[in-house]
Scaffold this motif. Structure first.
Motif, PDB file in Angstrom:
ATOM      1  N   SER A 157       3.550  75.061  64.509  1.00 49.11           N
ATOM      2  CA  SER A 157       3.334  74.625  63.126  1.00 49.11           C
ATOM      3  C   SER A 157       3.989  73.275  62.884  1.00 49.11           C
ATOM      4  CB  SER A 157       3.919  75.653  62.148  1.00 49.11           C
ATOM      5  OG  SER A 157       3.865  75.176  60.816  1.00 49.11           O
ATOM      6  N   LEU A 158       3.339  72.454  62.052  1.00 40.68           N
ATOM      7  CA  LEU A 158       3.914  71.179  61.631  1.00 40.68           C
ATOM      8  C   LEU A 158       4.713  71.319  60.338  1.00 40.68           C
ATOM      9  CD1 LEU A 158       0.896  68.784  62.335  1.00 40.68           C
ATOM     10  CD2 LEU A 158       3.022  68.961  63.638  1.00 40.68           C
ATOM     11  N   ASP A 187       3.834  71.694  57.256  1.00 41.48           N
ATOM     12  CA  ASP A 187       3.279  70.894  56.155  1.00 41.48           C
ATOM     13  C   ASP A 187       3.691  69.432  56.208  1.00 41.48           C
ATOM     14  OD1 ASP A 187       1.942  73.119  55.017  1.00 41.48           O
ATOM     15  OD2 ASP A 187       3.798  73.753  54.031  1.00 41.48           O
ATOM     16  N   THR A 203       3.222  65.561  58.309  1.00 42.07           N
ATOM     17  CA  THR A 203       2.260  64.855  59.145  1.00 42.07           C
ATOM     18  C   THR A 203       2.770  64.837  60.580  1.00 42.07           C
ATOM     19  OG1 THR A 203       3.285  62.672  58.852  1.00 42.07           O
ATOM     20  CG2 THR A 203       1.669  63.377  57.194  1.00 42.07           C
ATOM     21  N   ILE A 204       1.860  64.778  61.508  1.00 43.54           N
ATOM     22  CA  ILE A 204       2.268  64.788  62.910  1.00 43.54           C
ATOM     23  C   ILE A 204       3.010  63.501  63.263  1.00 43.54           C
ATOM     24  CG2 ILE A 204       0.153  63.767  63.871  1.00 43.54           C
ATOM     25  CD1 ILE A 204       0.457  65.958  66.131  1.00 43.54           C
ATOM     26  N   ALA A 232      -0.136  70.073  68.218  1.00 45.95           N
ATOM     27  CA  ALA A 232      -0.052  71.146  67.225  1.00 45.95           C
ATOM     28  C   ALA A 232      -1.399  71.857  67.184  1.00 45.95           C
ATOM     29  CB  ALA A 232       0.311  70.581  65.851  1.00 45.95           C
ATOM     30  N   ASN A 239      -2.535  74.730  66.015  1.00 45.86           N
ATOM     31  CA  ASN A 239      -2.987  75.375  64.777  1.00 45.86           C
ATOM     32  C   ASN A 239      -3.587  74.367  63.803  1.00 45.86           C
ATOM     33  OD1 ASN A 239      -2.233  77.879  65.666  1.00 45.86           O
ATOM     34  ND2 ASN A 239      -0.266  77.890  64.616  1.00 45.86           N
ATOM     35  N   GLU A 240      -2.995  73.172  63.752  1.00 40.77           N
ATOM     36  CA  GLU A 240      -3.548  72.110  62.898  1.00 40.77           C
ATOM     37  C   GLU A 240      -4.552  71.245  63.647  1.00 40.77           C
ATOM     38  OE1 GLU A 240       0.554  73.090  61.262  1.00 40.77           O
ATOM     39  OE2 GLU A 240      -0.321  72.755  63.244  1.00 40.77           O
ATOM     40  N   ARG A 241      -4.671  71.513  64.961  1.00 39.27           N
ATOM     41  CA  ARG A 241      -5.573  70.755  65.838  1.00 39.27           C
ATOM     42  C   ARG A 241      -5.254  69.253  65.779  1.00 39.27           C
ATOM     43  NH1 ARG A 241      -9.550  74.468  67.206  1.00 39.27           N
ATOM     44  NH2 ARG A 241     -10.891  72.901  68.173  1.00 39.27           N
ATOM     45  N   LYS A 242      -3.964  68.956  65.873  1.00 35.01           N
ATOM     46  CA  LYS A 242      -3.487  67.578  65.837  1.00 35.01           C
ATOM     47  C   LYS A 242      -2.720  67.270  67.121  1.00 35.01           C
ATOM     48  CE  LYS A 242      -4.686  66.661  61.492  1.00 35.01           C
ATOM     49  NZ  LYS A 242      -5.642  65.575  61.120  1.00 35.01           N
ATOM     50  N   ASP A 294      -7.248  64.254  66.637  1.00 30.33           N
ATOM     51  CA  ASP A 294      -7.495  65.685  66.450  1.00 30.33           C
ATOM     52  C   ASP A 294      -8.653  66.095  67.348  1.00 30.33           C
ATOM     53  OD1 ASP A 294      -9.699  64.603  65.179  1.00 30.33           O
ATOM     54  OD2 ASP A 294      -8.895  64.922  63.184  1.00 30.33           O
TER      55      ASP A 294
END
Length: 299
Positions: free
Chosen positions: A79-80, A82, A84-85, A112, A114-117, A298
């Motif tokens: 997880s990030l 919430d 930004t990467i 990341a 889950n956020e696909r980042k 992403d």
């Protein structure tokens, strides 16, 4: 009268402004990413890589650092939080101090899922060797296609290989480089000696037993400091010392043989049971920082 009201309003406004500047840093620091402790070059906290890939990357990156002094770390996060990467990458990079201090030659590849980042964060000393455009190209051509097809192992391996190829000739090892790889074997041996010595001190009476216990605890402290850090290691060592005293008095061990026997001490087990006997390595940053740009993407 109107003038007095105007002054009061200005005072209230100024007071609010002051409080805004006082509280603003607090709001900024509340939302910070929980940076994990740096333990190795590849930290797959998201669980997207196979053990074989992690071990192979770890070996390759260790050899690469030996040959070039460049430090590359790979981190996957579940997880990030919430953020930004980009912000997370900078926080991790600077907390881990990737790269040699005199060169700032560190690279962080963070993913990341889950956020696909994903992002490649570059140290200042490598911004010429790995430009923002090159980092973007690696993400687009090496990482993204494999991630889209579900091949996380292949994507990370290809991305790391491309990063190494880009920066390989930029630096060479020098005398002022920090030795960032530390073998745990010495600490394990010290812990084993300390544990056995402390255990044997249970049966040594009087002042001699006290001396043997102190020696054992000092050897144990080397291992404790390596695992928990100097401060917590010292606290645990002191606690163990008093535990030994309590147990020896409680069980009446070490009495007889003259002296003031029964004075202290009570044992700790041999100390080696809970630690692996293998000589694995720990890794730390060399003192570098970020600031060389990079690229995000992403999939």
């Amino acid at each position: 009268m109107n003038q007095r009201k105007t002054i009061n309003l200005k005072s209230i406004f100024n007071l609010k402004t002051v409080w805004l500047f006082v509280l603003f840093p607090t709001f900024v620091t509340i939302h910070s990413f929980p940076v994990p402790k740096l333990e190795r070059r590849v930290m797959d906290h998201a669980g997207i890589l196979s053990e074989a890939t992690v071990n192979q990357l770890e070996s390759n990156l260790k050899q690469f650092e030996t040959e070039t002094s460049n430090q590359i770390a790979v981190y996957t996060t579940p997880s990030l939080h919430d953020e930004t990467i980009e912000d997370v990458a900078i926080q991790i990079f600077d907390e881990w101090k990737l790269g040699q201090k005199s060169k700032n030659n560190g690279i962080l590849l963070i993913i990341a899922p889950n956020e696909r980042k994903m992002r490649i964060e570059v140290g200042r000393g490598l911004e010429g060797a790995l430009t923002d455009i090159q980092a973007k190209h690696i993400i687009r051509e090496q990482l993204r296609p494999s991630f889209k097809s579900g091949d996380m192992d292949g994507g990370v391996t290809a991305g790391v290989n491309a990063i190494m190829a880009a920066i390989r000739g930029e630096y060479t090892p020098s005398e002022d480089d920090v030795d960032t790889t530390n073998s745990e074997s010495d600490e394990m041996v010290s812990g084993l000696i300390g544990g056995i010595t402390t255990f044997l001190s249970l049966f040594v009476p009087g002042f001699g037993g006290l001396v043997v216990t102190i020696i054992g605890i000092l050897f144990l402290y080397i291992l404790l400091a390596f695992i928990f850090g100097g401060t917590f290691g010292l606290i645990i060592a002191i606690a163990l010392f008093f535990l030994v005293i309590f147990l020896k008095k409680f069980f009446g061990l070490g009495k007889g043989g003259g002296g003031s026997g029964g004075y202290y001490d009570g044992g700790w087990s041999s100390g080696s049971d809970s630690w692996s006997s293998s000589s694995s390595d720990s890794w730390s940053g060399g003192g570098g920082d970020s600031g060389g740009g990079g690229s995000s993407g992403d999939w």
